[in-house]
Each structure stands twice: as C-alpha cells, then as structure tokens.
Design a protein around this motif. Structure first.
Motif, short mmCIF file in Angstrom:
data_model
loop_
_atom_site.label_atom_id
_atom_site.label_comp_id
_atom_site.label_asym_id
_atom_site.label_seq_id
_atom_site.Cartn_x
_atom_site.Cartn_y
_atom_site.Cartn_z
N GLY A 33 0.79 -1.22 0.00
CA GLY A 33 0.00 0.00 0.00
C GLY A 33 0.82 1.27 0.00
N LEU A 34 2.15 1.16 -0.17
CA LEU A 34 3.00 2.35 -0.21
C LEU A 34 2.79 3.13 -1.50
N ILE A 35 2.41 2.41 -2.57
CA ILE A 35 2.00 3.05 -3.83
C ILE A 35 0.54 2.68 -4.03
N GLU A 36 -0.33 3.65 -4.01
CA GLU A 36 -1.77 3.38 -4.03
C GLU A 36 -2.26 3.01 -5.42
N ALA A 37 -3.37 2.25 -5.43
CA ALA A 37 -4.02 1.91 -6.69
C ALA A 37 -4.41 3.18 -7.43
N GLY A 38 -4.20 3.18 -8.75
CA GLY A 38 -4.51 4.34 -9.56
C GLY A 38 -3.35 5.31 -9.74
N THR A 39 -2.27 5.10 -8.99
CA THR A 39 -1.10 5.98 -9.10
C THR A 39 -0.43 5.82 -10.46
N ALA A 40 -0.09 6.92 -11.08
CA ALA A 40 0.64 6.89 -12.35
C ALA A 40 2.11 6.58 -12.09
N LEU A 41 2.68 5.69 -12.90
CA LEU A 41 4.09 5.34 -12.81
C LEU A 41 4.77 5.81 -14.09
N ARG A 42 5.51 6.90 -13.99
CA ARG A 42 6.14 7.48 -15.17
C ARG A 42 7.57 6.98 -15.30
N GLN A 43 7.90 6.53 -16.49
CA GLN A 43 9.21 5.93 -16.71
C GLN A 43 10.35 6.88 -16.40
N ASP A 44 10.23 8.14 -16.79
CA ASP A 44 11.30 9.11 -16.55
C ASP A 44 11.53 9.30 -15.05
N ASP A 45 10.44 9.43 -14.31
CA ASP A 45 10.55 9.62 -12.86
C ASP A 45 11.19 8.41 -12.20
N LEU A 46 10.77 7.20 -12.61
CA LEU A 46 11.31 5.98 -12.02
C LEU A 46 12.78 5.82 -12.38
#
Length: 224
Positions: A33-46
């Motif tokens: 639950g540290l990253i919530e459902a619906g959260t956008a995961l952007r490749q550049d940020d990661l």
C-alpha cells in the motif's frame, strides 16, 4: 537429480536483471500500500529515482503488467491496478471447487514419493525468504498433489486460476505470520494424505483456501 530438484535449482540460479530488481521493489511497495491503486508510474521519474536508464524500467513495468499489478495504456501511460475484493472471492471460490475435485481424483494415486516431494517444496518455502519465489513455490506444492489426477484440462484451469490470483497470493505473502500459518495448513493436508484419509484431506484443503480468501479480503479492505 530429480525433476523437482531441477526446477528448484533453475529458479534459484536465474540471473537477476536490473528490471527484476525494479519490479521487486515496485511490487512490494504496491502490495504493502505504499504506492496506491490508480497511481501513475512514469518511466522518466522511475529512471531518475532508481538511477538507471528507461529500458529496464520499461521491462520492469511489462513484468508487472503481466502479473496484474499495473495497467499500461498506449496513450495515457502506466497506472497501478485496483485490487478487487470481488475478483478475489470469485477466484477462491473457483479454486476451492477445482482443487478439491483434483485432489479427490488424485488421492488414490498419491505415493510416499509424491508426498515427500510436496514436503520438500514446503522446506524450500521455509528456507527461502525471497519474496519473488514464494508464489511459484506455493503453486508447485499444490500442483504436486493434483497432477496424479491425470486430468490435463482440469490441471490447466487450476493453473490459470492460480496465475490470475498471483498478485493476491503475493499480497498474502507479505501479511504478518501468514506464511507460517499457511505452511502449517499445508503440512496438515499432507499428514491427512499420509494417513489415507481422503475426507480429512479435502476438508483441510477447503479450510486452507477459505482462510486464505478471508485473510486476503480482510487485509485489502482494512489497509491503511
């Protein structure tokens, strides 16, 4: 070396890539639950946060998409998938029906060797703290008991339902004390099989799956 040892050995020595490590970190964060459902995961940020290029990030997200942890849209990007308690209940109802039928048909053909192999898998689960291995070993334990039924279609559907539940099974593996309780339930199923008590073995498998479903749905519904 028997086939069981070969399976375990291959999985243990599989090279770990940067994508595997990123997927592991993101997977664990999602199920906790540290990253919530619906959260956008952007490749550049990661890529910036992990200090690596976009290619392994892209590969990690594809791994997570195959496991149902994220959804990748061609134009909107990647988002953490919702955890659906209704789907959890549906999957476990099907698992109970299918797996009890498979164990019932397999029961007359269970040998001491097969049960020893199942015990060996449980030993590997107890010895192996690798988060990414638990689901695979858990499935292998169950399939060892079901394969003697010789019903390929039934076994295929069971495996498909377990694959559909993989995301949720991984979530279960992070719940405090669940792995230990699950292991004890697995040992009880084997004990009933060794006693030749088919009715008790089916009852214990049914209870094991029902407890797993209730534990999981309760944990999901009461996550902070």
């Amino acid at each position: 070396m028997n086939s069981l040892d070969e399976i375990a050995g291959r999985r243990m020595v599989k090279p770990r890539t940067a994508a595997d490590h990123v997927a592991d970190r993101l997977r664990e964060a999602i199920v906790k639950g540290l990253i919530e459902a619906g959260t956008a995961l952007r490749q550049d940020d990661l890529a910036t946060k992990f200090g690596i290029s976009r290619m392994p990030i892209r590969d990690a997200l594809r791994l997570l998409e195959a496991e149902g942890f994220v959804s990748i849209h061609p134009t909107r990007g990647t988002f953490v998938s919702l955890i659906d308690t209704g789907e959890i209940r549906e999957i476990f109802i099907l698992r109970q029906l299918l797996e009890c039928a498979a164990l019932r048909d397999a029961f007359p053909h269970l040998t001491a060797k097969i049960l020893d192999d199942a015990d060996h898998i449980l030993d590997l689960i107890e010895e192996n703290a690798d988060f990414s291995q638990w689901g695979m070993l858990n499935l292998e334990f169950h399939m060892i008991l079901y394969r003697p039924c010789k019903n390929k279609r039934l076994l295929g559907v069971i495996e498909a339902q377990n694959n559909a539940a993989e995301r949720y099974i991984r979530f279960l593996s992070t719940i405090r004390d669940f792995r230990g309780r699950s292991g004890a339930e697995h040992r009880d199923i084997i004990a009933a099989c060794r006693e030749g008590n088919e009715t008790l073995a089916i009852e214990r498998l049914t209870c094991h799956l029902q407890i797993g479903c209730l534990t999981l749905t309760d944990a999901v519904e009461n996550r902070p």
